[in-house]
Design a protein around this motif. Structure first.
Motif, PDB file in Angstrom:
ATOM      1  N   ASN A 169     -34.719  -9.426  16.267  1.00 61.50           N
ATOM      2  CA  ASN A 169     -33.343  -9.927  16.142  1.00 61.50           C
ATOM      3  C   ASN A 169     -32.838  -9.821  14.713  1.00 61.50           C
ATOM      4  N   LEU A 170     -31.548  -9.562  14.582  1.00 61.69           N
ATOM      5  CA  LEU A 170     -30.860  -9.567  13.299  1.00 61.69           C
ATOM      6  C   LEU A 170     -30.036 -10.845  13.221  1.00 61.69           C
ATOM      7  N   TYR A 171     -30.221 -11.636  12.156  1.00 63.95           N
ATOM      8  CA  TYR A 171     -29.583 -12.946  12.055  1.00 63.95           C
ATOM      9  C   TYR A 171     -28.576 -12.965  10.910  1.00 63.95           C
ATOM     10  N   ARG A 172     -27.600 -13.862  11.052  1.00 59.06           N
ATOM     11  CA  ARG A 172     -26.684 -14.160   9.955  1.00 59.06           C
ATOM     12  C   ARG A 172     -26.795 -15.622   9.588  1.00 59.06           C
ATOM     13  N   LYS A 173     -27.056 -15.885   8.304  1.00 60.37           N
ATOM     14  CA  LYS A 173     -27.124 -17.257   7.822  1.00 60.37           C
ATOM     15  C   LYS A 173     -25.712 -17.799   7.625  1.00 60.37           C
ATOM     16  N   VAL A 174     -25.447 -18.925   8.247  1.00 61.98           N
ATOM     17  CA  VAL A 174     -24.143 -19.568   8.083  1.00 61.98           C
ATOM     18  C   VAL A 174     -24.138 -20.452   6.841  1.00 61.98           C
ATOM     19  N   ILE A 175     -25.180 -21.256   6.688  1.00 60.96           N
ATOM     20  CA  ILE A 175     -25.260 -22.202   5.576  1.00 60.96           C
ATOM     21  C   ILE A 175     -26.720 -22.411   5.232  1.00 60.96           C
ATOM     22  N   GLU A 176     -26.984 -22.653   3.958  1.00 66.86           N
ATOM     23  CA  GLU A 176     -28.360 -22.788   3.480  1.00 66.86           C
ATOM     24  C   GLU A 176     -28.439 -23.963   2.513  1.00 66.86           C
ATOM     25  N   PHE A 177     -29.471 -24.780   2.694  1.00 66.77           N
ATOM     26  CA  PHE A 177     -29.712 -25.921   1.807  1.00 66.77           C
ATOM     27  C   PHE A 177     -31.015 -25.676   1.063  1.00 66.77           C
ATOM     28  N   LYS A 178     -30.941 -25.601  -0.241  1.00 72.25           N
ATOM     29  CA  LYS A 178     -32.148 -25.377  -1.028  1.00 72.25           C
ATOM     30  C   LYS A 178     -31.916 -25.845  -2.451  1.00 72.25           C
ATOM     31  N   ASP A 179     -33.017 -26.094  -3.142  1.00 69.74           N
ATOM     32  CA  ASP A 179     -32.938 -26.496  -4.537  1.00 69.74           C
ATOM     33  C   ASP A 179     -32.973 -25.253  -5.406  1.00 69.74           C
ATOM     34  N   SER A 180     -31.972 -25.099  -6.237  1.00 68.02           N
ATOM     35  CA  SER A 180     -31.920 -23.925  -7.107  1.00 68.02           C
ATOM     36  C   SER A 180     -32.941 -24.038  -8.225  1.00 68.02           C
ATOM     37  N   LYS A 181     -33.459 -22.896  -8.643  1.00 69.75           N
ATOM     38  CA  LYS A 181     -34.434 -22.872  -9.728  1.00 69.75           C
ATOM     39  C   LYS A 181     -33.711 -23.071 -11.059  1.00 69.75           C
ATOM     40  N   PRO A 182     -34.380 -23.721 -12.014  1.00 68.15           N
ATOM     41  CA  PRO A 182     -33.740 -23.912 -13.328  1.00 68.15           C
ATOM     42  C   PRO A 182     -33.491 -22.572 -14.008  1.00 68.15           C
ATOM     43  N   ALA A 183     -32.449 -22.507 -14.796  1.00 68.87           N
ATOM     44  CA  ALA A 183     -32.101 -21.271 -15.500  1.00 68.87           C
ATOM     45  C   ALA A 183     -33.161 -20.931 -16.538  1.00 68.87           C
ATOM     46  N   GLU A 184     -33.396 -19.641 -16.713  1.00 67.34           N
ATOM     47  CA  GLU A 184     -34.354 -19.205 -17.731  1.00 67.34           C
ATOM     48  C   GLU A 184     -33.765 -19.417 -19.118  1.00 67.34           C
ATOM     49  N   PRO A 185     -34.608 -19.740 -20.089  1.00 65.29           N
ATOM     50  CA  PRO A 185     -34.089 -19.940 -21.455  1.00 65.29           C
ATOM     51  C   PRO A 185     -33.541 -18.633 -22.017  1.00 65.29           C
ATOM     52  N   LEU A 186     -32.549 -18.749 -22.897  1.00 65.85           N
ATOM     53  CA  LEU A 186     -31.968 -17.576 -23.529  1.00 65.85           C
ATOM     54  C   LEU A 186     -32.976 -16.914 -24.464  1.00 65.85           C
ATOM     55  N   GLY A 187     -32.814 -15.606 -24.644  1.00 69.19           N
ATOM     56  CA  GLY A 187     -33.644 -14.904 -25.617  1.00 69.19           C
ATOM     57  C   GLY A 187     -33.359 -15.383 -27.026  1.00 69.19           C
ATOM     58  N   ARG A 188     -34.298 -15.171 -27.916  1.00 66.66           N
ATOM     59  CA  ARG A 188     -34.175 -15.694 -29.281  1.00 66.66           C
ATOM     60  C   ARG A 188     -32.945 -15.142 -29.979  1.00 66.66           C
ATOM     61  N   LYS A 189     -32.695 -13.826 -29.859  1.00 68.25           N
ATOM     62  CA  LYS A 189     -31.544 -13.232 -30.526  1.00 68.25           C
ATOM     63  C   LYS A 189     -30.233 -13.731 -29.914  1.00 68.25           C
ATOM     64  N   THR A 190     -30.221 -13.843 -28.613  1.00 68.01           N
ATOM     65  CA  THR A 190     -28.999 -14.314 -27.947  1.00 68.01           C
ATOM     66  C   THR A 190     -28.686 -15.748 -28.343  1.00 68.01           C
ATOM     67  N   ALA A 191     -29.729 -16.612 -28.356  1.00 69.00           N
ATOM     68  CA  ALA A 191     -29.522 -18.010 -28.723  1.00 69.00           C
ATOM     69  C   ALA A 191     -29.035 -18.134 -30.163  1.00 69.00           C
ATOM     70  N   GLN A 192     -29.587 -17.289 -31.055  1.00 72.17           N
ATOM     71  CA  GLN A 192     -29.173 -17.334 -32.459  1.00 72.17           C
ATOM     72  C   GLN A 192     -27.725 -16.883 -32.617  1.00 72.17           C
ATOM     73  N   ALA A 193     -27.344 -15.816 -31.908  1.00 67.42           N
ATOM     74  CA  ALA A 193     -25.968 -15.338 -31.993  1.00 67.42           C
ATOM     75  C   ALA A 193     -24.993 -16.347 -31.413  1.00 67.42           C
ATOM     76  N   LEU A 194     -25.417 -17.019 -30.358  1.00 63.76           N
ATOM     77  CA  LEU A 194     -24.550 -18.016 -29.750  1.00 63.76           C
ATOM     78  C   LEU A 194     -24.332 -19.210 -30.664  1.00 63.76           C
ATOM     79  N   SER A 195     -25.362 -19.611 -31.374  1.00 62.44           N
ATOM     80  CA  SER A 195     -25.233 -20.759 -32.278  1.00 62.44           C
ATOM     81  C   SER A 195     -24.346 -20.456 -33.471  1.00 62.44           C
ATOM     82  N   GLN A 196     -24.240 -19.174 -33.840  1.00 63.46           N
ATOM     83  CA  GLN A 196     -23.422 -18.798 -34.992  1.00 63.46           C
ATOM     84  C   GLN A 196     -21.995 -18.417 -34.603  1.00 63.46           C
ATOM     85  N   ALA A 197     -21.725 -18.323 -33.323  1.00 69.81           N
ATOM     86  CA  ALA A 197     -20.389 -17.926 -32.878  1.00 69.81           C
ATOM     87  C   ALA A 197     -19.393 -19.048 -33.122  1.00 69.81           C
TER      88      ALA A 197
END
Length: 291
Positions: free
Chosen positions: A107-135
């Motif tokens: 069978n081929l199914y279509r999900k109507v709605i899904e309940f799940k806990d999202s994974k935490p976001a990955e930390p920013l890369g060192r260069k990206t974090a540094q550029a963001l702090s100086q912006a």
């Protein structure tokens, strides 16, 4: 006799014709598949919202429940979607329904709605974090709050309150008590209640003034007071609809006005309290307004 050259003609077998027909059908199927509207995306919510979820907010209705909660829903499109879960995919629950068959027959199914806990976001890369702090943060102009839209039901309430205010200031120079003042942030029923309370308060002041007016000022007061007909008009314009709380007071005031207007003949015994008020209002409108 004419001889036709048949060397250029190609003889097709039944198998060749069948293969050509299948190829044509496959091209048609591919074209129809490309034109088909994409299926709506799966709605996603945190797992904590599964219990007590407002299914009506997505146009769905509950069809069946079990010991674990809702087990089957009817979607806004009329499809019956069942609850499913699989620990292999993590802690999640979804509702889906079959839409067809896969090439392998499953069978081929279509999900109507899904309940799940999202994974935490990955930390920013060192260069990206540094550029963001100086912006330098972009200047954001503060948004002005939108002016509240007043309900059209407030118009008659404000008109009645204004009439009561005019009578109030003619009786006393004191400021209007805060509990009677209309509020732009309050709901319509609350402002209606404040106006009804203000009416009862003004009526009490009116009666107290009539009972305690000094005798030596009677002649002067009478010259400034409106005629019985005009006083009745003002009273009726500011009076609320009859309720269990104000029925007695309104009927007492109505009787007082009728005694001053002997030309008004209303059979009070055959009318309800609100009907008496309406009948009196109709009679007042029928009277000629002095120039």
């Amino acid at each position: 006799m004419t001889i036709t050259d048949t060397s250029s003609l190609v003889s097709l077998s039944d198998a060749d014709i069948m293969r050509m027909g299948v190829a044509a059908l496959l091209r048609i199927a591919s074209a129809l598949e490309a034109q088909r509207e994409p299926e709506p995306e799966t709605l996603e919510y945190p797992l904590s919202q599964l219990k007590g979820f407002d299914w009506a907010s997505i146009g769905a209705t509950i069809v069946a429940t079990d010991e674990d909660g809702v087990s089957t829903i009817r979607t806004a499109e009329g499809k019956f979607a069942k609850r499913r879960s699989n620990d292999k995919f993590g802690v999640e629950v979804w509702f889906s329904y079959a839409t067809g068959k896969k090439p392998d027959g499953t069978n081929l199914y279509r999900k109507v709605i899904e309940f799940k806990d999202s994974k935490p976001a990955e930390p920013l890369g060192r260069k990206t974090a540094q550029a963001l702090s100086q912006a330098t943060p972009a200047a954001v102009e503060p948004q002005k709050p939108a002016a509240p839209v007043e309900s059209p039901l407030m118009a008659p309430i404000r008109a009645r309150w204004s009439a009561l205010l005019a009578e109030y200031v003619s009786i006393t120079p004191d400021p209007v008590p805060a509990r009677f003042v209309l509020s732009s942030t309050a709901a319509v029923p609350e402002n209606q209640h404040r106006t009804d309370e203000f009416y009862q308060f003004v009526a009490g002041l009116r009666m107290a003034k009539a009972d305690h007016a000094p005798a030596r000022e009677t002649a002067r007061v009478e010259t400034n007071e409106p005629s019985p007909l005009e006083a009745a008009r003002r009273w009726h314009a500011s009076a609320p609809r009859v309720s269990a709380d104000n029925r007695g007071q309104l009927m007492e005031e109505l009787q007082a006005h009728l005694r001053k207007l002997p030309a008004c003949k209303i059979d009070l015994a055959k009318l309800s309290a609100q009907a008496r008020m309406d009948e009196f209002g109709g009679w007042l409108k029928a009277q000629a307004v002095p120039a």
